[in-house]
Design a protein around this motif. Structure first.
Motif, PDB file in Angstrom:
ATOM      1  N   ALA A 123       0.587  12.630  -2.433  1.00 22.39           N
ATOM      2  CA  ALA A 123       1.169  11.623  -1.544  1.00 22.39           C
ATOM      3  C   ALA A 123       2.580  11.271  -1.998  1.00 22.39           C
ATOM      4  O   ALA A 123       3.487  11.117  -1.173  1.00 22.39           O
ATOM      5  CB  ALA A 123       0.295  10.375  -1.501  1.00 22.39           C
ATOM      6  N   GLY A 174      -0.706   0.481   0.005  1.00 16.50           N
ATOM      7  CA  GLY A 174      -0.232  -0.170   1.226  1.00 16.50           C
ATOM      8  C   GLY A 174       1.282  -0.290   1.244  1.00 16.50           C
ATOM      9  O   GLY A 174       1.919  -0.091   2.283  1.00 16.50           O
ATOM     10  N   VAL A 186       5.994  11.769   0.376  1.00 23.75           N
ATOM     11  CA  VAL A 186       6.886  10.696   0.803  1.00 23.75           C
ATOM     12  C   VAL A 186       8.140  10.594  -0.053  1.00 23.75           C
ATOM     13  O   VAL A 186       9.001   9.766   0.195  1.00 23.75           O
ATOM     14  CB  VAL A 186       6.161   9.319   0.849  1.00 23.75           C
ATOM     15  CG1 VAL A 186       5.020   9.355   1.817  1.00 23.75           C
ATOM     16  CG2 VAL A 186       5.717   8.872  -0.528  1.00 23.75           C
ATOM     17  N   ALA A 190       6.749   3.842   6.815  1.00 22.60           N
ATOM     18  CA  ALA A 190       6.948   3.314   8.168  1.00 22.60           C
ATOM     19  C   ALA A 190       8.360   2.736   8.331  1.00 22.60           C
ATOM     20  O   ALA A 190       9.013   2.950   9.355  1.00 22.60           O
ATOM     21  CB  ALA A 190       5.900   2.246   8.473  1.00 22.60           C
ATOM     22  N   HIS A 205       3.364   1.719  -0.265  1.00 26.99           N
ATOM     23  CA  HIS A 205       3.904   3.053  -0.011  1.00 26.99           C
ATOM     24  C   HIS A 205       3.866   3.361   1.490  1.00 26.99           C
ATOM     25  O   HIS A 205       4.821   3.908   2.039  1.00 26.99           O
ATOM     26  CB  HIS A 205       3.119   4.124  -0.785  1.00 26.99           C
ATOM     27  CG  HIS A 205       3.546   4.252  -2.206  1.00 26.99           C
ATOM     28  ND1 HIS A 205       2.930   3.576  -3.217  1.00 26.99           N
ATOM     29  CD2 HIS A 205       4.541   4.966  -2.774  1.00 26.99           C
ATOM     30  CE1 HIS A 205       3.518   3.877  -4.365  1.00 26.99           C
ATOM     31  NE2 HIS A 205       4.511   4.716  -4.120  1.00 26.99           N
ATOM     32  N   ALA A 206       2.786   2.995   2.136  1.00 22.99           N
ATOM     33  CA  ALA A 206       2.677   3.208   3.587  1.00 22.99           C
ATOM     34  C   ALA A 206       3.737   2.385   4.321  1.00 22.99           C
ATOM     35  O   ALA A 206       4.362   2.874   5.278  1.00 22.99           O
ATOM     36  CB  ALA A 206       1.279   2.839   4.071  1.00 22.99           C
ATOM     37  N   ASN A 207       3.954   1.159   3.873  1.00 23.25           N
ATOM     38  CA  ASN A 207       4.986   0.315   4.477  1.00 23.25           C
ATOM     39  C   ASN A 207       6.367   0.944   4.319  1.00 23.25           C
ATOM     40  O   ASN A 207       7.192   0.902   5.233  1.00 23.25           O
ATOM     41  CB  ASN A 207       4.992  -1.085   3.846  1.00 23.25           C
ATOM     42  CG  ASN A 207       3.778  -1.895   4.221  1.00 23.25           C
ATOM     43  OD1 ASN A 207       3.053  -1.571   5.151  1.00 23.25           O
ATOM     44  ND2 ASN A 207       3.535  -2.951   3.464  1.00 23.25           N
TER      45      ASN A 207
END
Length: 90
Positions: free
Chosen positions: A70, A11, A74, A18, A13-15
């Motif tokens: 992933a 989560g 990123v 974004a 990493h996703a933040n």
């Protein structure tokens, strides 16, 4: 180590992704608010990743190839490295 920490790491990493996008939009549009917010959210995500990965053993709690890919996507060397380590033990 709790399995609860892995989703938190993902989560964060996703933040980070974004927040980086928000910061880029701010740079392109000239919006200082978006740039500043994106930069702060990126730092918050980095802090969250560090916290979630403390004492994490990639050999027992990593996501293998998916985590490695992933990380490459990123640009997160730590995620890429932990994916490589956990892939060898799976």
């Amino acid at each position: 180590m709790s399995d609860q920490q892995n989703p938190s790491l993902i989560g964060q990493h996703a933040n980070y992704v974004a927040a980086a996008a928000k910061e880029t939009v701010g740079s392109v549009t000239g919006s200082e608010d978006w740039k500043a917010t994106g930069a702060q959210e990126k730092q918050d995500a980095i802090d969250g990743m560090k916290s979630a990965s403390e004492n994490r053993d990639p050999n027992s709690s990593g996501f293998g190839k998916a985590e490695e890919m992933a990380g490459k996507a990123v640009g997160c060397e730590g995620m890429e490295s932990e994916g490589q380590q956990s892939k060898t033990s799976q």
